[in-house]
Each structure stands twice: as C-alpha cells, then as structure tokens.
Design a protein around this motif. Structure first.
Motif, mmCIF file in Angstrom:
data_model
loop_
_atom_site.group_PDB
_atom_site.id
_atom_site.type_symbol
_atom_site.label_atom_id
_atom_site.label_comp_id
_atom_site.label_asym_id
_atom_site.label_seq_id
_atom_site.Cartn_x
_atom_site.Cartn_y
_atom_site.Cartn_z
ATOM 1 N N HIS A 370 0.862 -1.186 0.000
ATOM 2 C CA HIS A 370 0.000 0.000 0.000
ATOM 3 C C HIS A 370 0.898 1.235 0.000
ATOM 4 O O HIS A 370 2.120 1.108 0.012
ATOM 5 C CB HIS A 370 -1.000 -0.023 1.159
ATOM 6 N N ALA A 371 0.287 2.423 -0.017
ATOM 7 C CA ALA A 371 1.050 3.670 -0.139
ATOM 8 C C ALA A 371 2.226 3.686 0.835
ATOM 9 O O ALA A 371 2.058 3.415 2.026
ATOM 10 C CB ALA A 371 0.131 4.859 0.117
ATOM 11 N N GLY A 402 -1.287 -8.307 1.197
ATOM 12 C CA GLY A 402 -1.943 -7.955 -0.062
ATOM 13 C C GLY A 402 -1.610 -8.829 -1.264
ATOM 14 O O GLY A 402 -1.969 -8.499 -2.391
ATOM 15 N N VAL A 403 -0.934 -9.957 -1.008
ATOM 16 C CA VAL A 403 -0.582 -10.856 -2.116
ATOM 17 C C VAL A 403 -1.833 -11.552 -2.652
ATOM 18 O O VAL A 403 -2.009 -11.712 -3.862
ATOM 19 C CB VAL A 403 0.456 -11.906 -1.618
ATOM 20 N N ASP A 404 -2.706 -11.942 -1.721
ATOM 21 C CA ASP A 404 -3.880 -12.718 -2.133
ATOM 22 C C ASP A 404 -4.750 -11.947 -3.114
ATOM 23 O O ASP A 404 -5.173 -12.465 -4.146
ATOM 24 C CB ASP A 404 -4.684 -13.186 -0.916
ATOM 25 N N LYS A 405 -4.997 -10.660 -2.813
ATOM 26 C CA LYS A 405 -5.916 -9.950 -3.716
ATOM 27 C C LYS A 405 -5.285 -9.680 -5.071
ATOM 28 O O LYS A 405 -5.963 -9.719 -6.090
ATOM 29 C CB LYS A 405 -6.479 -8.685 -3.083
ATOM 30 N N PRO A 433 -4.200 3.043 3.200
ATOM 31 C CA PRO A 433 -3.922 1.816 3.981
ATOM 32 C C PRO A 433 -4.014 0.535 3.153
ATOM 33 O O PRO A 433 -3.604 -0.519 3.628
ATOM 34 C CB PRO A 433 -5.029 1.809 5.052
ATOM 35 N N TYR A 434 -4.597 0.622 1.941
ATOM 36 C CA TYR A 434 -4.881 -0.609 1.186
ATOM 37 C C TYR A 434 -4.054 -0.803 -0.076
ATOM 38 O O TYR A 434 -3.774 -1.916 -0.493
ATOM 39 C CB TYR A 434 -6.360 -0.639 0.789
#
Ligand code: FAD
Length: 449
Positions: A370-371, A402-405, A433-434
């Motif tokens: 994320h950022a 965040g690898v899964d998405k 955050p995402y």
C-alpha cells in the motif's frame, strides 16, 4: 432418480448439496469409506499446529446434519469396492451391514487422491505419517503433543516441499519441534518458478526450518530401543527423527475402479468431458481423481485443489438435473502461508510454458502493498507471464501483505481471457492503507507495455 455418490468430502458433498437444491425428489446416497464426511482437509496442518484449537471445527457436516437439512443418506465406514456399469450397481463393504449391492440411476465418483508412498525400506514404520484425513491428523497430533511435552524435543523430518510439506513444517515449528525439510527437486513449492521461490525458502530458514534441497530419501530404519527413526538420503546423509511426515505428492484413489471399463489418463486419473461425464453411461467423476483441461494452455493436467473439486461437483449435479453447465478447466490458482509470508500463483509458470514450447514474456515488479507513506507498507514481489499477443498466462507473488488480492485479480483477468493492457486499465480500490493510486497489478501492466 437415485443418485449414488462415492466419497463424501469436497467434490462428493458439493455434488450432493447441489443435487438436493435442484431436485427435491431425488434419492441421494453418499458412501464414505472413512468415519467423516465433509471435513476440512485443508485445515488439518493448522489443527496439528494448534492454530485451529477445536477439533470439532474441522467437521463441517455430519451424516445426521445431511439427513436433517438435505434428506441425504450419508453412510460412513462404507467402502465401494467395485462398480458394475452394466447392472448399474455398486458393491459396498460396510462396517455394520457387511457386503451388499446398491443400485443407481446415476453414479458420481469423487474418491479423491491418496498420498504417494514410495516402496522403500522401512516405509511401514509407525513413526512415518501421511496427511490426508482426520484419523491421520489425530495420529500426528498425538505424537506431536507427546514430543512437545518433553524437555528434550526430538526432531521431525518432513519429506516433500510441496504445499502440504511446507504447511506441516511451519506447524511443527509452531509447536516447538525442530524440523528438517527434504526436497528432491532443486527448490520447494513446484508451482512457483525458481527465481520466486527462494523468498519462501528464506522465510522458512529464517524461522528455523533446516532445508535439504536436491536430495531424496533412500530408506528408513527404526533405531533399536529408542523413540527415533533414522532417515537415509540418496546422498548418504543420515537424519534422526522422532517422526517423519511423508508428503511427496498424491495419486488418484481409484484402485477400486480397475476393471470397471472406465477410461484413465496416463497417470491413472479418470477421464471426463466438460460435463464431468466419464466414458461409462450415467457415471460422472469429479475432484482430485480426474484429469482436467489446463485453462491456460488447453492441454491435459491434474490439479488436486479444493476449489476445482467443489465446482466440478456442482457441474456434475447440474448436468444430472438437465442444466447445461460446463467445467472450462483449472488454472491452478493457489496460495500458501509460510510464517509471515504469503505466496500465491495462478496459471502457468515458466517451467510449464517452456515444456510446452510456448512463447512468453515476463515482467517483475516490486511495488509496496500500500502507499509507502502510510505505515506498514511492505514490498510485493510480483511476476507476470504473458504471450506476445499480451494475453496473461500466469502470475506469481510473494509478500507480507496484499498478495492474495493481487493474484486473485490476475486470476480473474486470466479467466476472462484478458491481456496485460487490461491489467493496466483495471480500476482497483485505493486508499493509502490498502493500495496505491497505481496498484501493483496496474504497475505490472505498465511495465509490460
Ligand atoms: P477428497 O476430499 O479427498 O474426498 C474423497 C473421499 O472419498 C475421502 O474421504 C475418501 O475416504 C473417500 N473414498 C475414496 N475411495 C472411496 C471408496 N472406494 N468408497 C467410499 N469412499 C471412498 N486444497 C486447496 O485448494 N487449498 C488448500 O489449502 C488445501 N490444503 C490441503 C491440505 C491437506 C492436508 C490436504 C490433504 C489437502 C489439501 N487440499 C487443499 C486439497 C483438497 O483437500 C482436495 O483437492 C479436495 O479435498 C479434493 O476433493 P475430492 O472430493 O476429490 O477428494
């Protein structure tokens, strides 16, 4: 209509539930050789590791629930020992009813796959375990509990660095048991390419898993008078262990179908069409026991995963009830937790594409999850493989968040026949955050231009 189902877990239970939804009148019987239907095979390593604490959480349905909720007759400890497609009947060996025949109008086979056990010396030792079902997990957990209670903890050797081997290694470490992981190939986790999987290997060694790569097992020998077993590798290396987990792959559990007239593929899997029909009249097959089409390259493959098994169970039920539903192939989308790290992949890897002689291009990106100005961002290693036409052929990623998405988004693009241009154009959810305004998936698309 009387539908008989062999195997009451992923594929079998999904077929049964869907059949009932589509047909209130059908008589549905499930034969299950073991003592459980519809249990969470995928949860077994985490039960042994005590992340899943309650054993009962592994059991999703009981025969009583199947009867009460769906009017499905699930018979445990009932092994189908042969099928007779001319007579349309199966022969069942049951713990309480002896041997009997049951007729069917339609038969659905979902017997799954069993752990491969090599024919080598000492393999029958009671210190060697395979992981397939709840009784296996109970046996392993009893030994692990016992070792974990001792001050001097004996080590475990895990043979096979596939998904189950790696999950077991992690969970044994979580229980405080020293683990050596032995893999015959140069690297673990074969769905990933060598340039990616080193991240998983580093995570395992950082957490104390000793890894021996490029070496296989030659033989086992009980050490007299002790609680240990000796594992001798092909190189001559000897390892002592309190327990051995053997996880070197699976093979279709289809011995009872020999001589039935069913057609099998080169590695013994049942051949079906896209409606899950076998070559025998009114006989369907689903799950780990079948051969499927590789969604990316159109060839034949075998992909023992729960998602495809569930979908195939549903497709079989649809067709049995006259709905024109097809299974269009598996792309092998899969994911694994390796301590803090996540690895995920979809589609074909380089090894596959090279073997098939398919032309491909590769991009690697390492954007943050994320950022970067928002706390906690960590890099994702993302690799995307695509054809000259731009068509996405596969992707692999490792990272802490965040690898899964990202892999699921790319898996969706592959399913829709999308290209790297589509990756560029995807409008994905963003707040600091995402993700970033340019998501890692977009970044891979930009780089591929
Ligand atoms: P199964 O679910 O194996 O069911 C087959 C059943 O048929 C068995 O219960 C067997 O006893 C019964 N049977 C066999 N022969 C007979 C007979 N002759 N008569 C009566 N009954 C019979 N997949 C994922 O996608 N993600 C994961 O994280 C994941 N983790 C896993 C972890 C472990 C430890 C294991 C073992 C598997 C895991 N899998 C995972 C794979 C997934 O569980 C399988 O792909 C899926 O269960 C296959 O469904 P199936 O119906 O073909 O076979």
């Amino acid at each position: 209509k009387k539908v008989v189902i062999v195997g009451g877990v992923a594929g079998g239970a999904s077929a049964a539930a869907r059949l009932r939804r589509l047909d209130e009148q059908a008589e549905i019987i499930i034969f299950e050789r073991d003592g459980y239907i519809s249990f969470a095979n995928c949860g077994l390593p985490y039960y042994i590791g005590e992340t899943i604490v309650e054993r009962s959480n592994l059991i999703l349905q009981t025969p009583q629930m199947m009867l009460d909720r769906f009017n499905i007759d699930a018979r445990l400890h009932s092994e189908v020992v042969s099928i007779d497609s001319a007579k349309k009947s199966v022969t069942v060996k049951s713990a309480d009813r002896g041997v009997y025949e049951e007729s069917y109008d339609v038969l659905v086979l979902s017997p799954g796959a069993k752990p491969f056990v090599p024919p080598i010396a000492g393999v029958g030792s009671d210190k060697i375990f395979t992981v397939r079902n709840i009784p296996d997990a109970d046996r392993i957990k009893a030994v692990v509990d016992n070792i974990a209670r001792k001050k001097e903890r004996t080590a475990a050797v895990v043979i096979g660095g596939g998904f189950i081997g790696v999950e077991m290694a992690e969970n044994l470490i979580e229980r405080g048991i020293p683990v050596t992981l032995v893999e015959a190939a140069p690297h673990i986790l074969p769905p990933f390419d060598d340039d990616m999987v080193t991240l998983a290997e580093k995570e395992l060694s950082d957490h104390g898993v000793r890894m021996i790569l490029g070496d296989g097992v030659r033989e086992f020998a009980e050490i007299p008078g002790g609680d240990e077993i000796e594992v001798t590798l092909l190189s001559g290396t000897r390892l002592k262990a309190g327990m051995v987990i053997l996880a070197i792959g699976v093979k279709p559990d289809v011995d009872f179908l020999k001589g039935s007239g069913l057609q099998f593929g080169p590695r013994g899997h049942i051949i079906v069409n896209d409606r899950m029909q076998t070559n025998l009249d009114s006989v369907y097959a689903v799950g780990d026991a079948i051969q499927v089409v590789d969604f990316v390259n159109g060839g034949e493959t075998t992909i023992p995963l729960a998602g495809p098994a569930n979908k195939q169970g549903r497709v079989a039920a649809d067709n049995i009830c006259g709905i024109d539903s097809r299974f269009r192939g598996s792309q092998g989308t899969s994911i694994i937790k390796i301590f803090g790290l996540t690895g995920a992949m979809t589609g074909n890897n380089e090894r596959n594409l090279r073997r098939l002689g398919m032309a491909y291009r590769v991009v690697h990106v390492h954007p943050n999850s994320h950022a970067s100005y928002y706390p906690g961002a960590t890099p994702i290693a993302l690799k995307v493989l695509f054809a000259e036409t731009g068509k996405v052929l596969g992707a692999q990623a490792f990272g802490y968040d965040g690898v899964d998405k990202r892999i699921d988004v790319i898996a969706t693009v592959i399913r829709m026949g999308g290209t790297v241009d589509d990756l560029k154009e995807l409008e994905l959810a963003y707040a600091p955050p995402y993700s970033s305004a340019k998501d890692p998936v977009n970044m891979a698309g930009f780089l591929a231009e």
